[in-house]
Design a protein around this motif. Structure first.
Motif, PDB file in Angstrom:
ATOM      1  N   LEU A  76       0.723  -1.720  -0.409  1.00  0.00           N
ATOM      2  CA  LEU A  76      -0.612  -0.079   0.381  1.00  0.00           C
ATOM      3  C   LEU A  76       0.821   1.487  -0.026  1.00  0.00           C
ATOM      4  CD1 LEU A  76      -3.303  -1.195   2.885  1.00  0.00           C
ATOM      5  CD2 LEU A  76      -3.074  -0.825  -0.109  1.00  0.00           C
ATOM      6  N   ALA A  77       2.320   0.962   0.344  1.00  0.00           N
ATOM      7  CA  ALA A  77       2.833   2.657   0.613  1.00  0.00           C
ATOM      8  C   ALA A  77       3.094   3.669  -0.637  1.00  0.00           C
ATOM      9  CB  ALA A  77       4.225   2.071   0.203  1.00  0.00           C
ATOM     10  N   PRO A  78       3.359   3.022  -1.834  1.00  0.00           N
ATOM     11  CA  PRO A  78       3.020   4.064  -3.279  1.00  0.00           C
ATOM     12  C   PRO A  78       1.248   4.528  -2.870  1.00  0.00           C
ATOM     13  CG  PRO A  78       3.937   1.481  -4.214  1.00  0.00           C
ATOM     14  CD  PRO A  78       3.162   2.023  -2.388  1.00  0.00           C
ATOM     15  N   GLN A  79      -0.006   3.786  -2.589  1.00  0.00           N
ATOM     16  CA  GLN A  79      -1.412   4.525  -2.295  1.00  0.00           C
ATOM     17  C   GLN A  79      -0.999   5.508  -1.419  1.00  0.00           C
ATOM     18  OE1 GLN A  79      -4.081   1.383  -2.899  1.00  0.00           O
ATOM     19  NE2 GLN A  79      -3.105   0.579  -3.910  1.00  0.00           N
ATOM     20  N   ILE A  80      -1.070   5.055  -0.290  1.00  0.00           N
ATOM     21  CA  ILE A  80      -0.604   5.563   1.013  1.00  0.00           C
ATOM     22  C   ILE A  80       0.380   7.225   0.931  1.00  0.00           C
ATOM     23  CG2 ILE A  80       0.366   6.185   3.187  1.00  0.00           C
ATOM     24  CD1 ILE A  80       0.027   2.669   3.230  1.00  0.00           C
ATOM     25  N   ASN A  81       1.276   6.864   0.543  1.00  0.00           N
ATOM     26  CA  ASN A  81       1.917   8.360  -0.457  1.00  0.00           C
ATOM     27  C   ASN A  81       1.304   9.229  -1.158  1.00  0.00           C
ATOM     28  OD1 ASN A  81       4.533   7.402   1.521  1.00  0.00           O
ATOM     29  ND2 ASN A  81       5.431   6.110  -0.424  1.00  0.00           N
ATOM     30  N   GLN A  82       0.852   8.528  -2.414  1.00  0.00           N
ATOM     31  CA  GLN A  82      -0.434   9.606  -3.210  1.00  0.00           C
ATOM     32  C   GLN A  82      -1.408   9.980  -2.492  1.00  0.00           C
ATOM     33  OE1 GLN A  82      -2.323   7.757  -6.157  1.00  0.00           O
ATOM     34  NE2 GLN A  82      -2.816   9.402  -7.218  1.00  0.00           N
ATOM     35  N   ALA A  83      -2.054   9.675  -1.756  1.00  0.00           N
ATOM     36  CA  ALA A  83      -3.042  10.000  -0.390  1.00  0.00           C
ATOM     37  C   ALA A  83      -2.801  10.885   0.383  1.00  0.00           C
ATOM     38  CB  ALA A  83      -3.354   8.927  -0.198  1.00  0.00           C
ATOM     39  N   ALA A  84      -1.325  10.101   0.979  1.00  0.00           N
ATOM     40  CA  ALA A  84      -0.708  12.152   1.728  1.00  0.00           C
ATOM     41  C   ALA A  84       0.074  13.642   0.449  1.00  0.00           C
ATOM     42  CB  ALA A  84       0.626  11.593   2.315  1.00  0.00           C
ATOM     43  N   ASP A  85      -0.397  13.609  -0.555  1.00  0.00           N
ATOM     44  CA  ASP A  85       0.590  13.721  -1.329  1.00  0.00           C
ATOM     45  C   ASP A  85      -0.631  14.614  -1.909  1.00  0.00           C
ATOM     46  OD1 ASP A  85       2.978  13.918  -0.992  1.00  0.00           O
ATOM     47  OD2 ASP A  85       3.356  11.934  -3.140  1.00  0.00           O
ATOM     48  N   LEU A  86      -2.060  14.551  -2.004  1.00  0.00           N
ATOM     49  CA  LEU A  86      -2.780  14.674  -2.536  1.00  0.00           C
ATOM     50  C   LEU A  86      -3.921  15.442  -1.579  1.00  0.00           C
ATOM     51  CD1 LEU A  86      -4.366  11.867  -5.074  1.00  0.00           C
ATOM     52  CD2 LEU A  86      -3.735  14.178  -5.163  1.00  0.00           C
ATOM     53  N   GLY A  87      -3.732  14.761  -0.116  1.00  0.00           N
ATOM     54  CA  GLY A  87      -4.682  15.338   1.291  1.00  0.00           C
ATOM     55  C   GLY A  87      -3.956  16.249   1.463  1.00  0.00           C
ATOM     56  N   ASP A  88      -1.997  16.991   1.426  1.00  0.00           N
ATOM     57  CA  ASP A  88      -1.536  18.676   1.698  1.00  0.00           C
ATOM     58  C   ASP A  88      -2.239  19.463   0.300  1.00  0.00           C
ATOM     59  OD1 ASP A  88      -0.228  17.237   2.970  1.00  0.00           O
ATOM     60  OD2 ASP A  88       1.941  16.785   2.336  1.00  0.00           O
ATOM     61  N   ARG A  89      -2.289  18.626  -0.748  1.00  0.00           N
ATOM     62  CA  ARG A  89      -2.637  19.537  -1.748  1.00  0.00           C
ATOM     63  C   ARG A  89      -4.210  20.108  -1.447  1.00  0.00           C
ATOM     64  NH1 ARG A  89      -5.753  16.939  -7.009  1.00  0.00           N
ATOM     65  NH2 ARG A  89      -7.001  16.865  -4.763  1.00  0.00           N
ATOM     66  N   ASP A  90      -4.746  19.569  -1.113  1.00  0.00           N
ATOM     67  CA  ASP A  90      -5.910  19.518  -1.059  1.00  0.00           C
ATOM     68  C   ASP A  90      -6.299  20.646   1.047  1.00  0.00           C
ATOM     69  OD1 ASP A  90      -7.672  18.333  -2.452  1.00  0.00           O
ATOM     70  OD2 ASP A  90      -8.394  17.010  -1.582  1.00  0.00           O
TER      71      ASP A  90
END
Length: 82
Positions: free
Chosen positions: A42-56
């Motif tokens: 899940l690490a790639p999905q977790i990292n992507q979610a964290a990046d998108l979360g920061d953007r939001d």
């Protein structure tokens, strides 16, 4: 200010992706399905979610800052319900 409100109204509805991912990981943990291999998967999905979360979060913070600085403006019509 009208441009800001239009952008807010046009923004997609949804939950911050980091919050969604946190809930998903929590559910996996509660179900006993979270181990090191699953985390690595899940690490790639977790990292992507964290990046998108920061953007939001950055977008929401900028909108709040703009709204705070906008000041009051008289309405042309009474608000609904009044």
């Amino acid at each position: 200010m009208t441009g800001l409100i239009a952008r807010l109204l046009a923004a997609p509805d949804g939950v911050n992706p980091a919050v969604e991912m946190s809930e998903r990981v929590t559910q996996l943990h509660l179900a006993g399905e979270l181990d090191q291999a699953k985390i690595a998967e899940l690490a790639p999905q977790i990292n992507q979610a964290a990046d998108l979360g920061d953007r939001d979060l950055d977008a929401a913070t900028a909108a709040l800052r703009s709204l705070s600085r906008a000041g009051a403006a008289p309405a042309k019509e009474p608000p609904l319900g009044f």
